[in-house]
Design an enzyme around this catalytic site. Structure first.
Site, short mmCIF file in Angstrom:
data_model
loop_
_atom_site.label_atom_id
_atom_site.label_comp_id
_atom_site.label_asym_id
_atom_site.label_seq_id
_atom_site.Cartn_x
_atom_site.Cartn_y
_atom_site.Cartn_z
N HIS A 27 0.84 -1.20 0.00
CA HIS A 27 0.00 0.00 0.00
C HIS A 27 0.88 1.25 0.00
CE1 HIS A 27 -3.62 2.36 1.37
NE2 HIS A 27 -2.65 3.16 1.79
N GLU A 28 1.85 1.29 0.92
CA GLU A 28 2.72 2.47 1.01
C GLU A 28 3.66 2.57 -0.19
OE1 GLU A 28 2.32 4.83 3.06
OE2 GLU A 28 0.79 3.80 4.25
N HIS A 31 1.86 4.22 -3.06
CA HIS A 31 1.84 5.68 -2.96
C HIS A 31 3.14 6.27 -3.51
CE1 HIS A 31 -1.87 5.93 -0.82
NE2 HIS A 31 -1.42 5.46 0.33
#
Length: 224
Positions: A27-28, A31
Site C-alpha cells: 500500500h505504502e 503511494h
C-alpha cells in the site's frame, strides 16, 4: 477460558501477519511509486520503495495491529506514511488524488490475487486429501485472510476521514477553500479513528463492505 481465547488470538495473529504486512507495505510502496511517476522522487530518496518491512514499520501502528488481533476486534494497523512532496507534481491536485488512490487500489488487487491463489491451491490440492495437513490448513487460512484483510485495508483507507486516502480523493472534488477547511481536521483524524474503532462503529461501517466484497470475489472464483 482466558487460555483458550488467548490461544485462538495468537493463531489469528499468526494467520493474519503475512497478508497484513504485505498489504500494508505494498500500500505504502504504491503511494511512493505513483508519486514518482508524477514527478516526486522523495519516496525513492528516503528508501521507501522497498519490500523490506523495516523502513515501513510504525511501532504504534504495529502495536495496535497486534492488540486488535489478540482482542478479536476489527484488525487495524498502519505503516509509516510514505513522504510525498506535492511541489514536484505537474498537476498537484490531480496527482495527489492519484497518489492517494494508488494505496487502496493496490489492496484491492492484492485481495484478488489472494483469492486467485486460494482457488489454485484448492484445485491443485483437493481438501479431501489434504485437510489433515497442518501446513495446508494454515496456508488456506492465510490466503482467506489475505482476501479479507486487503479488502479491509482498501475500504478503510477510502473512508473520507483525514488523513486517510479517501479524504484526499474527496478533497480533489471540493472547491479550494472548502477542501482546505476539510483537510484541516487531519489533526483530529487519529483520535476519530480510535474512537470509531473502540466503540465498534468502525467495524459496523466497514464490515458490510469487506464481507460483501469478499463474498463477491469468492463467488466469481467459484468458491462458495
Amino acid at each position: 477460558m482466558f487460555d483458550i481465547n488467548f490461544s485462538q488470538a495468537l493463531q489469528t495473529l499468526a494467520v493474519a501477519a503475512v497478508p497484513a504486512l504485505l498489504g500494508i507495505i505494498l500500500h505504502e510502496m504504491a503511494h511512493g511509486w505513483v508519486a514518482e511517476r508524477c514527478g516526486d522522487p522523495t519516496a525513492r530518496f528516503m528508501g521507501r520503495l522497498t519490500l523490506n518491512p523495516l523502513p515501513h514499520i510504525d511501532p504504534v501502528g504495529l502495536l495496535v495491529f497486534g492488540l486488535t488481533s489478540l482482542s478479536g476486534a476489527f484488525v487495524f494497523g498502519w505503516a509509516r506514511p510514505v513522504p510525498v512532496n506535492p511541489r514536484y507534481f505537474r498537476n498537484p491536485a490531480r496527482d495527489m488524488m492519484l497518489v492517494a488512490l494508488a494505496g487502496p487500489l493496490t489492496n484491492f488487487l492484492l485481495a484478488i490475487l489472494f483469492g486467485v491463489m486460494l482457488r489454485l491451491v484448492l484445485a491443485l490440492f483437493p481438501p479431501q486429501a489434504w485437510l489433515g495437513n497442518t501446513v495446508y490448513v494454515f496456508a488456506l487460512a492465510s490466503l482467506q485472510a489475505g482476501v479479507v484483510i486487503n479488502f479491509g485495508l482498501g475500504w478503510l483507507n477510502l473512508l473520507p476521514i483525514p488523513p486517510l486516502d479517501g479524504s484526499k480523493v474527496l478533497s480533489y472534488f471540493l472547491p479550494g477553500d472548502m477542501a482546505w477547511r476539510y483537510l484541516s481536521i487531519e489533526r483530529y483524524g487519529f483520535v476519530i479513528l480510535l474512537l470509531l474503532l473502540f466503540t465498534g462503529l468502525l467495524g459496523y461501517v466497514l464490515w458490510p463492505l469487506v464481507s460483501g466484497s469478499s463474498r463477491m470475489l469468492l463467488s466469481l472464483l467459484g468458491l462458495h
